[in-house]
Design a protein around this motif. Structure first.
Motif, PDB file in Angstrom:
ATOM      1  N   UNK A 173      61.887 122.590  56.734  1.00  0.00           N
ATOM      2  CA  UNK A 173      62.578 121.883  55.747  1.00  0.00           C
ATOM      3  C   UNK A 173      62.634 120.487  55.863  1.00  0.00           C
ATOM      4  N   UNK A 174      61.667 119.913  56.583  1.00  0.00           N
ATOM      5  CA  UNK A 174      61.520 118.604  56.421  1.00  0.00           C
ATOM      6  C   UNK A 174      60.399 118.050  55.610  1.00  0.00           C
ATOM      7  N   UNK A 231      64.472 112.441  47.620  1.00  0.00           N
ATOM      8  CA  UNK A 231      64.776 113.477  48.751  1.00  0.00           C
ATOM      9  C   UNK A 231      65.820 113.309  49.477  1.00  0.00           C
ATOM     10  N   UNK A 232      66.708 112.275  49.334  1.00  0.00           N
ATOM     11  CA  UNK A 232      67.887 112.019  50.250  1.00  0.00           C
ATOM     12  C   UNK A 232      68.778 113.289  49.901  1.00  0.00           C
ATOM     13  N   UNK A 259      68.483 116.301  49.251  1.00  0.00           N
ATOM     14  CA  UNK A 259      68.029 117.435  50.027  1.00  0.00           C
ATOM     15  C   UNK A 259      68.169 117.259  51.612  1.00  0.00           C
ATOM     16  N   UNK A 260      68.470 116.446  52.246  1.00  0.00           N
ATOM     17  CA  UNK A 260      68.820 116.183  53.399  1.00  0.00           C
ATOM     18  C   UNK A 260      70.083 117.198  53.770  1.00  0.00           C
ATOM     19  N   UNK A 261      69.625 117.682  55.110  1.00  0.00           N
ATOM     20  CA  UNK A 261      70.769 118.473  55.600  1.00  0.00           C
ATOM     21  C   UNK A 261      72.109 117.783  56.068  1.00  0.00           C
ATOM     22  N   UNK A 262      73.089 118.231  55.794  1.00  0.00           N
ATOM     23  CA  UNK A 262      74.412 117.285  56.096  1.00  0.00           C
ATOM     24  C   UNK A 262      74.780 117.792  57.698  1.00  0.00           C
ATOM     25  N   UNK A 272      67.182 107.940  55.056  1.00  0.00           N
ATOM     26  CA  UNK A 272      67.517 108.770  56.032  1.00  0.00           C
ATOM     27  C   UNK A 272      66.738 110.203  55.988  1.00  0.00           C
ATOM     28  N   UNK A 273      65.415 110.341  55.477  1.00  0.00           N
ATOM     29  CA  UNK A 273      64.870 111.533  55.618  1.00  0.00           C
ATOM     30  C   UNK A 273      64.367 111.743  56.716  1.00  0.00           C
ATOM     31  N   UNK A 274      64.232 113.086  56.937  1.00  0.00           N
ATOM     32  CA  UNK A 274      63.609 113.741  58.124  1.00  0.00           C
ATOM     33  C   UNK A 274      62.342 113.873  57.857  1.00  0.00           C
TER      34      UNK A 274
END
Length: 249
Positions: A67-68, A243-244, A246-249, A90-92
């Motif tokens: 999911x990255x 995309x930010x 969609x980043x996991x919190x 902060x994207x993975x």
């Protein structure tokens, strides 16, 4: 016709040269040339196997998350890898650039390079070596469309961010081909809600439309640190806001 010289490099053999040889020798030369060409064609798709194996070892050893944002492409992507996470925070992100690659190589290793990571989005940079190797803009577009098709078959929800082919000093003679390939890919992206085209050229050209001075390494092809500041700005402006969320919190 092609023959090899003393350094084992191919040379063009003229028709007049062949005409002076016995027919049986000509047949033998043709057969040898065809055989060598076939061997090269068969080996070529596997020339990046070591890179792919290294990526897999890294995935297993470092528990790379699903999911990255998967970042694939040629040397411009590979050389960005060390600072990519900082530039796109902060994207993975998962850096998976392998130097010298083309769209066809990404297609060949699609399962290992893309599908295995189950990404939510893909950032891709190809086309530079494709055009530099003699492909036409239309051929590059066709390979890009094949990549788009494979991603859609994998998961139609995956977003694809396409970095346009960058200008460079050493390949400036191909600027028209680069511009045409970018134009066609951008047109496709604008008609597909899952695609986003990122034009880095406008950041890397000066006011006169020439490659900026002081942004390339000595080879005139790859970006230096200053060049990557501009590259990262162009890419980050497009992908980070999108995309930010969609980043996991």
């Amino acid at each position: 016709m092609i023959r090899t010289n003393q350094s084992n490099e191919p040379e063009v053999v003229s028709a007049s040269y062949l005409s002076r040889l016995p027919r049986i020798v000509v047949y033998a030369i043709c057969a040898l040339a065809f055989g060598l060409g076939s061997a090269v064609a068969q080996e070529e798709p596997h020339r990046f196997q070591k890179d792919i194996d290294a990526f897999e070892a890294d995935r297993l050893e470092n528990d790379i998350p699903e999911g990255a944002v998967l970042c694939v492409g040629s040397s411009s992507m590979r050389m960005w890898g060390k600072r990519m996470e900082r530039d796109l925070a902060p994207l993975t992100v998962i850096p998976r650039g392998f130097g010298g690659s083309k769209f066809s190589d990404v297609l060949h290793f699609f399962d290992e390079l893309v599908a295995r990571y189950k990404p939510r989005a893909i950032l891709i940079y190809e086309g530079d070596n494709d055009l530099g190797g003699g492909m036409t803009p239309k051929e590059v577009l066709n390979d890009f469309m094949e990549f788009r098709k494979k991603v859609e078959e994998l998961n139609p929800e995956i977003r694809i961010y396409v970095i346009g082919v960058k200008p460079s000093i050493v390949r400036w003679n191909l600027k028209d081909q680069f511009a045409e390939a970018n134009r066609m890919m951008k047109e496709v992206c604008e008609a597909d809600e899952q695609l986003v085209f990122i034009d880095v050229a406008e950041f890397l050209l000066d006011d006169s439309g020439e490659p900026r001075e002081g942004i390339f390494l000595d080879d005139g092809l790859h970006l230096n640190n200053v060049g990557y500041h501009l590259w990262a700005a162009a890419v980050g402006l497009k992908i980070v806001p999108a995309e930010s969320k969609f980043e996991a919190k």
